[in-house]
Write a protein that holds these residues in place. Sequence first.
Motif, PDB file in Angstrom:
ATOM      1  N   PRO A  87      54.685  45.881  34.829  1.00 26.04           N
ATOM      2  CA  PRO A  87      53.312  45.408  34.664  1.00 26.04           C
ATOM      3  C   PRO A  87      53.264  44.290  33.625  1.00 26.04           C
ATOM      4  O   PRO A  87      53.894  44.397  32.574  1.00 26.04           O
ATOM      5  N   VAL A  88      52.548  43.204  33.937  1.00 26.38           N
ATOM      6  CA  VAL A  88      52.554  42.036  33.061  1.00 26.38           C
ATOM      7  C   VAL A  88      51.152  41.750  32.530  1.00 26.38           C
ATOM      8  O   VAL A  88      50.964  41.373  31.377  1.00 26.38           O
ATOM      9  N   ALA A  89      50.160  41.905  33.397  1.00 33.01           N
ATOM     10  CA  ALA A  89      48.762  41.698  33.009  1.00 33.01           C
ATOM     11  C   ALA A  89      47.947  42.559  33.966  1.00 33.01           C
ATOM     12  O   ALA A  89      48.522  43.193  34.857  1.00 33.01           O
ATOM     13  N   ALA A  90      46.619  42.566  33.811  1.00 34.89           N
ATOM     14  CA  ALA A  90      45.807  43.393  34.694  1.00 34.89           C
ATOM     15  C   ALA A  90      46.078  43.027  36.154  1.00 34.89           C
ATOM     16  O   ALA A  90      45.953  41.858  36.529  1.00 34.89           O
ATOM     17  N   ARG A  91      46.428  43.991  36.951  1.00 32.91           N
ATOM     18  CA  ARG A  91      46.709  43.838  38.383  1.00 32.91           C
ATOM     19  C   ARG A  91      47.815  42.825  38.681  1.00 32.91           C
ATOM     20  O   ARG A  91      47.920  42.324  39.785  1.00 32.91           O
ATOM     21  N   CYS A  92      48.642  42.507  37.700  1.00 37.02           N
ATOM     22  CA  CYS A  92      49.749  41.567  37.922  1.00 37.02           C
ATOM     23  C   CYS A  92      51.072  42.214  37.536  1.00 37.02           C
ATOM     24  O   CYS A  92      51.229  42.688  36.410  1.00 37.02           O
ATOM     25  N   TYR A  93      51.994  42.172  38.465  1.00 36.97           N
ATOM     26  CA  TYR A  93      53.302  42.786  38.256  1.00 36.97           C
ATOM     27  C   TYR A  93      54.413  41.768  38.534  1.00 36.97           C
ATOM     28  O   TYR A  93      54.252  40.876  39.364  1.00 36.97           O
ATOM     29  N   ALA A  94      55.531  41.981  37.828  1.00 42.88           N
ATOM     30  CA  ALA A  94      56.742  41.213  38.144  1.00 42.88           C
ATOM     31  C   ALA A  94      57.684  42.129  38.909  1.00 42.88           C
ATOM     32  O   ALA A  94      57.939  43.256  38.471  1.00 42.88           O
TER      33      ALA A  94
END
Length: 429
Positions: A87-94
């Motif tokens: 998880p990197v930011a809200a609703r954003c994944y790497a």
Amino acid sequence: MRLVSTRDPRHHASFAEAVGRSLAPGGGLYLPDPLPCFVDLDHLLERLSPQSRRAEILARLLGEEFGRAETDRMAAEAFDFPVTLVPVAARCYALELFHGPTLAFKDFGARFLAQTLALLRARDGRDRTILVATSGDTGSAVASAFHGLAGFRAVVLYPKGRVSALQERQFGTLGGNVRALAVDGSFDDCQALVKGAFADPDLSSRHGLTSANSINIARLLAQVLYYYDGCALLREAGLGDPPVFAVPSGNFGNLCAGLLAQRMGLPVRAFIVATNANTTVPDYLDSGEYRARPSVATLSNAMDVGAPNNWERISRLHRDDHGALRQALRWGHLSDPETALVLRELRDLGYLADPHGAVAFGVMRERLGLTETGIFLGTAHPAKFADSLEPILGIPVPLPAALAEAQARPLRIEDLANDPAALREALGG
Ligand SMILES: *Cc1c(COP(=O)(O)O)cnc(C)c1O
């Protein structure tokens, strides 16, 4: 699996034939047709371990041709490293695809190609020379995949003094059946030498010259599997909705693999094309006019491609229809200064990205809907780009063990004149 040529639907081949040839007669690229469709998604995405999921999908694709025992063995040998979702930011994944031996996602394709060619050799008894020109990542992945594989040698041509010291160590210190040839010239010169060798039927057949280029269908097929990993990991994190994938693109093999996964039934909401200043595809999607051009150098150098060789496949999948492509894809591009900004933002979010992943994240943020979940593909470990990242980020980028080890080994490289006769001699006449 049956494959057809992008340029002639009447021409088809088995998977083994398509891998052996790389290019279809007449210059087309191979695409699976018909595509299978897997409807038991809860089983594939929730009940299988990552290893057994990859083995299962591979068996469904190639089991008929090779037998389940072989496809299981190939999956175990080729994909023996993890994929992680961070998880990197809200609703954003790497989706980190760089935990293989050379720390870039090209390990998937190169290692699976090696397994497939080893199977062909077991059938036909022919030794092969894998000849590849590289500006960095491809050479490392291919050299590592074929290192120590009986019946193969890998010959890597690279522009002397124009790859990073780290990259040179990755393919230039292996020795054994891997030879690294430092060419007195540019990457284009290396590519021209390789093309010339393949075009020489005598030389080509004498050494069983074989290409490891990204147009080979084996490289593409291996990449289908990690899109399933991405969706499975997202469900594990408690998010069941189909994700949007952002793909940092150069030759567009990665995106093509994702589109194939989607057509095989993987629930993906959308794909986002992300490029650097090499905007051949985004410009085409904007304007309808396809104009290949010379590449320009950027921070995300593995995406510095002005004439993407897999676009032909993606275009064919959409009946070469500009409108259909515009409907199917979202797209955007980032300049180097924009990429540097995104890298710093990611650092402030506590995530160390490489320049390619940063391009994908930056474009994804612009193109992601409010209620959507986005996954951007992390294609290389940031340490591979420490030279360019450290001045941008102002923090040290630590070297993982695999790279540190390569750094410590002595270089075993040979110089090569930029001359077809010199290459012929280096190959053994
Ligand atoms: C090769 C590469 C890409 C581009 O992938 P394509 O399949 O050619 O679009 C992106 N990032 C990294 C790190 C690469 O090595």
